[in-house]
Design an enzyme around this catalytic site. Sequence first.
Site, PDB file in Angstrom:
ATOM      1  N   HIS A  14       1.042  -1.237   0.094  1.00 33.65           N
ATOM      2  CA  HIS A  14      -0.467  -0.334   0.197  1.00 33.65           C
ATOM      3  C   HIS A  14       0.643   1.148   0.127  1.00 33.65           C
ATOM      4  O   HIS A  14       1.636   1.296   0.103  1.00 33.65           O
ATOM      5  CB  HIS A  14      -0.934   0.452   1.622  1.00 33.65           C
ATOM      6  CG  HIS A  14      -2.015  -1.225   1.076  1.00 33.65           C
ATOM      7  ND1 HIS A  14      -2.899  -0.594   2.334  1.00 33.65           N
ATOM      8  CD2 HIS A  14      -2.672  -1.874   0.368  1.00 33.65           C
ATOM      9  CE1 HIS A  14      -3.674  -1.696   1.754  1.00 33.65           C
ATOM     10  NE2 HIS A  14      -2.822  -2.510   0.783  1.00 33.65           N
ATOM     11  N   GLU A  43       1.348   4.041   2.030  1.00 36.98           N
ATOM     12  CA  GLU A  43       1.738   4.573   3.205  1.00 36.98           C
ATOM     13  C   GLU A  43       2.701   3.126   3.602  1.00 36.98           C
ATOM     14  O   GLU A  43       3.819   3.482   4.205  1.00 36.98           O
ATOM     15  CB  GLU A  43       0.793   3.834   4.606  1.00 36.98           C
ATOM     16  CG  GLU A  43      -0.829   4.715   4.110  1.00 36.98           C
ATOM     17  CD  GLU A  43      -1.789   3.961   3.374  1.00 36.98           C
ATOM     18  OE1 GLU A  43      -2.884   4.464   4.004  1.00 36.98           O
ATOM     19  OE2 GLU A  43      -1.368   2.879   2.799  1.00 36.98           O
ATOM     20  N   CYS A  47      -6.065   2.148   5.900  1.00 37.30           N
ATOM     21  CA  CYS A  47      -6.946   0.786   6.333  1.00 37.30           C
ATOM     22  C   CYS A  47      -5.816  -0.171   7.743  1.00 37.30           C
ATOM     23  O   CYS A  47      -5.193   0.365   8.254  1.00 37.30           O
ATOM     24  CB  CYS A  47      -6.512  -0.078   5.445  1.00 37.30           C
ATOM     25  SG  CYS A  47      -4.611  -1.104   5.189  1.00 37.30           S
ATOM     26  N   CYS A  59      -2.607  -0.795   7.576  1.00 37.28           N
ATOM     27  CA  CYS A  59      -0.929   0.717   7.556  1.00 37.28           C
ATOM     28  C   CYS A  59      -1.459   0.969   9.119  1.00 37.28           C
ATOM     29  O   CYS A  59      -0.466   2.206   8.974  1.00 37.28           O
ATOM     30  CB  CYS A  59      -1.575   1.354   6.211  1.00 37.28           C
ATOM     31  SG  CYS A  59      -1.520   0.361   4.554  1.00 37.28           S
TER      32      CYS A  59
END
Length: 145
Positions: free
Chosen positions: A53, A55, A83, A86
């Site tokens: 992701h 992040e 999410c 993360c």
Amino acid sequence: MEEHEKYMKEALREAAFAGAEDEVPIGAVIVCHGRIIGKGRNMTERLNDPTAHAEMIAITAATEAMGGKYLNDCTLYVTVEPCPMCAGALAWSQIGKVVYGAADPKRGFSLFSPSLMHPKTEVVSGVLADECGRMVTDFFISKRK
């Protein structure tokens, strides 16, 4: 231009790069003392890695730049609410502040109580939310055509 908007525009730029690579268009930047020290965009398709992701990519870049695992004096700017995965990584990094654009009412960390963020992390939501949300919405609309 307000500081949060300035850096969110940088995160939107990363999101656009992700979208151009047929990834879900989410982007992130990490800023420390007025300098971007980490950038990331979704790379789950390219890397065949569900943890890639925006992040997570930005955290790795920022901790490398800092030479340590803690980001206490840093701010993450991300186009969509992180999410739970993360948020957990951000908590472990002890990031000082998280600023996000669009809320994620289906998968965002704010669905969980108590918060998955580190207790000292300040959270700011809704920065350029319409622009951030529209980028993701448009991406999924184009996929359905």
